[in-house]
Motif scaffolding. Structure first.
Motif, short mmCIF file in Angstrom:
data_model
loop_
_atom_site.label_atom_id
_atom_site.label_comp_id
_atom_site.label_asym_id
_atom_site.label_seq_id
_atom_site.Cartn_x
_atom_site.Cartn_y
_atom_site.Cartn_z
N ASP A 144 0.79 -1.41 0.04
CA ASP A 144 -0.04 0.01 0.04
C ASP A 144 0.97 1.11 0.00
O ASP A 144 1.05 2.05 0.97
N LYS A 145 1.65 1.30 -1.18
CA LYS A 145 2.53 2.48 -1.34
C LYS A 145 2.09 3.97 -0.97
O LYS A 145 2.89 4.95 -0.44
N ASP A 146 0.75 4.15 -1.43
CA ASP A 146 0.23 5.57 -1.11
C ASP A 146 -0.54 5.57 -0.04
O ASP A 146 -1.30 6.69 0.49
N ASN A 147 -0.56 4.63 1.10
CA ASN A 147 -1.39 4.44 2.02
C ASN A 147 -2.67 4.75 1.97
O ASN A 147 -3.46 5.43 2.73
N SER A 203 -5.19 2.91 2.58
CA SER A 203 -5.73 2.23 3.67
C SER A 203 -5.85 3.11 4.96
O SER A 203 -6.63 2.97 5.85
N GLY A 204 -4.90 4.07 5.02
CA GLY A 204 -4.78 4.87 6.09
C GLY A 204 -4.25 3.99 7.48
O GLY A 204 -4.35 4.73 8.55
N LEU A 205 -3.61 2.86 7.33
CA LEU A 205 -3.30 2.05 8.31
C LEU A 205 -1.78 2.23 8.64
O LEU A 205 -1.34 1.57 9.62
N PHE A 206 -1.05 3.16 8.02
CA PHE A 206 0.20 3.28 8.22
C PHE A 206 0.72 4.92 8.43
O PHE A 206 -0.26 5.65 8.36
N ALA A 207 1.76 5.00 9.17
CA ALA A 207 2.28 6.15 9.45
C ALA A 207 2.46 7.14 8.27
O ALA A 207 2.82 6.52 7.00
N LEU A 243 2.58 -3.56 4.17
CA LEU A 243 1.93 -4.43 3.41
C LEU A 243 0.76 -4.74 3.95
O LEU A 243 0.21 -4.69 5.51
N VAL A 244 -0.39 -4.85 3.29
CA VAL A 244 -1.79 -5.47 3.61
C VAL A 244 -1.93 -6.75 2.86
O VAL A 244 -2.10 -6.81 2.10
N ALA A 245 -2.37 -7.77 4.10
CA ALA A 245 -2.83 -9.03 3.63
C ALA A 245 -4.34 -9.24 3.83
O ALA A 245 -4.81 -8.64 4.72
N PHE A 246 -4.70 -9.78 2.84
CA PHE A 246 -6.18 -10.41 2.91
C PHE A 246 -6.29 -11.88 2.80
O PHE A 246 -5.50 -12.80 2.18
#
Length: 514
Positions: free
Chosen positions: A112-115, A117-121, A128-131
């Protein structure tokens, strides 16, 4: 994807993995250059993604034993797809307050290089986001299957399950295997899942990886004998211009009662997959018994489409005679491309190019005449882990036979019938075939037309795995074998005058020794 899962403490140290540890005498079946976990059970490859100079291989894993059950996501990393380092177990089974148990089935991972998801700083570009499919049971009965996500800020070493899980739930017990990818034309994420019992692919879209909306469904074509699993949807260039989208589905296989994979070519407009043809008959990915649940890497930097498949079959997977320490391996990663053939546009699979960096050349023949007779020509090489490239001109022969892993009373046989243009892999005399009645119950056969009057073969042989690539990857057959005598001879037999026009054998028996 499949069927069982796990609860376990994480591994505390990294271990140099696959079959680099036990020697042939200590472990006669653990492959040298095919991936195996350091111990215990594995099946489907999951979460294949490249990030920060490392290929991440997650996989269905039981940290408790070499039998299926309690499946988690194991994890290994590699800079080159050849040498793997085991990492801590990534995602584990967990209990809920309502008395249910949620197990971690198959899925995928993205960078998620552009964030989105809003899950990263802020500024984090390599999160990485895993499904994964949450397989929920209560008192041994399946309650639901739904899609969930977890995030990792450190390359997959640690994970946090999303508090809003499940992110996608349709109230089904047969809804699984999310493959997520970025669809650039519409700047969105797309998820391919399966409604397994309906043999349909369900497609969804999202801008933030957390909120998903239904797009379309497609299916009930090709092989619908068994449930559909492990979808993968991706785009490949067409020789001469343009592209096609490729949809992979794990389902029934070309050998009745066994599982396998089929593929469909078509177009995807961001909403709907439209196939090029009706696909009333299946188009199979591999014609062996032991290639299943293959999916491709996300985010490969050079744009290659790399496929990893489980080398096993659910018919006998938990009975294969590899002992109590480990069970399960993956085929060598394959690079995918499209090629125009006499039969039309086809998906081509070739062994990972990096494989040529390994081993040492043991045998090279530019040309050799083959005389008919039962003894044939025995190659001056003995071994059980190698890469063999061979081109044959049938001449007046009607039948060409290549025996590998051959000993006094054992052999794995590859036969080519010139008149029928059929290639057959025969493991009925390969060694230990008695551990399950279905293991040697039939032959594996594929149509392989000659090209320019020649048959080109490449065999990746690795102790208990045989992968066959015919006509430069237009057809593949993958089978497990379990020799008991280990002489490792090779011989070529013909029933008429024929010719070897090229032969190269690379010894890979010590290729990954530290």
């Amino acid at each position: 994807m499949n069927r069982m899962l796990l609860c376990a403490l994480p591994l505390l140290v990294s271990i140099t993995s696959p079959a680099q540890t036990p020697g042939p005498a200590a472990d006669p079946y653990r492959p040298v250059y095919h991936f195996t976990a350091p111990k215990n059970w594995i099946n489907d490859a999951n979460g294949l993604v490249y990030s920060n100079g490392q290929y991440n291989l997650f996989y269905q894993y039981n940290p408790q034993s070499a039998q299926p059950g309690h499946l988690a996501w194991g994890h290994a990393t590699s800079p080159d797809l050849l040498r793997w380092t085991a990492q801590p177990v990534a995602l584990t089974e967990y209990a809920s307050l309502d008395g249910s148990n949620t197990m971690i089935f198959s899925g995928s991972a993205v960078v998620d290089k552009d964030n989105t998801s809003g899950l990263f700083a802020a500024g984090k570009t390599d999160g990485l986001v895993a499904f994964y499919t949450g397989h929920q049971e209560r008192a041994g009965a399946v309650v639901a299957q739904h899609q969930n996500l977890a995030s990792s800020p450190d390359g997959g070493l640690t994970w946090q399950r999303y508090a809003g899980n499940p992110v996608l739930d349709i109230g089904s017990k047969e809804f699984r295997d999310p493959k997520v990818f970025w669809y650039a034309p519409q700047q969105k994420w797309v998820m391919a899942t399966v409604k397994a019992d309906r043999q349909q692919v369900y497609l969804y879209e999202s801008k933030n990886l957390k909120d998903w909306s239904f797009l379309s469904r497609w299916g009930r074509v090709g092989n619908t004998v068994k449930e559909w699993e492990c979808p993968d949807l991706f785009e490949l260039p067409v020789p001469g211009g343009g592209t096609r989208w490729v949809l992979l589905i794990s389902a029934g296989g070309p050998v009745e009662q066994f599982r396998g994979q089929q593929y469909f070519l078509g177009q995807f407009d961001g909403k709907t997959f439209t196939p090029d043809q009706a696909y009333e008959e299946p188009t199979y990915l591999d014609f062996g018994k032991d290639y299943f649940a293959a999916v491709t890497f996300n985010n490969v930097p050079d744009g290659r489409r790399l496929l990893v498949g489980w080398a096993n079959d659910w018919a006998y997977a938990q009975a294969v005679p590899t002992g109590t320490e480990w069970r399960g391996s993956f085929a060598v990663p394959r690079e995918l491309s499209l090629r125009r053939t006499a039969a039309g546009l086809a998906l081509v699979q070739q062994p990972l190019a990096e494989l040529r960096r390994l081993g040492k050349e043991a045998l090279s023949i530019k040309s050799r005449d083959l005389k008919p007779g039962p003894a044939g020509y025995e190659l001056p090489f003995h071994g059980e882990s190698y890469d063999l490239e061979l081109t044959l001109k049938p001449g007046k022969a009607n039948l060409l036979t290549l025996n590998v892993l051959q000993s006094a009373n054992e052999k794995t046989v590859l036969r080519y019938d010139v008149a029928k243009q059929e290639l057959t892999l025969d493991r009925r005399q390969s060694g230990n075939v008695a551990f399950h009645p279905m293991f040697a119950s039939s032959l594996e056969t594929a149509k392989v037309p000659l090209r320019d009057g020649q048959l080109q073969l490449r065999l990746l042989v690795d102790k208990s795995v045989v992968e066959v690539f015919a006509q430069d990857g237009e057809t593949t057959l993958t089978d497990l074998v379990f020799p008991t005598q280990h002489a490792g001879r090779l011989s070529l037999i013909t029933d008429g005058p024929a010719q070897v026009t090229a032969l190269r054998l690379t010894d890979l028996s010590q290729s990954l020794t530290p």
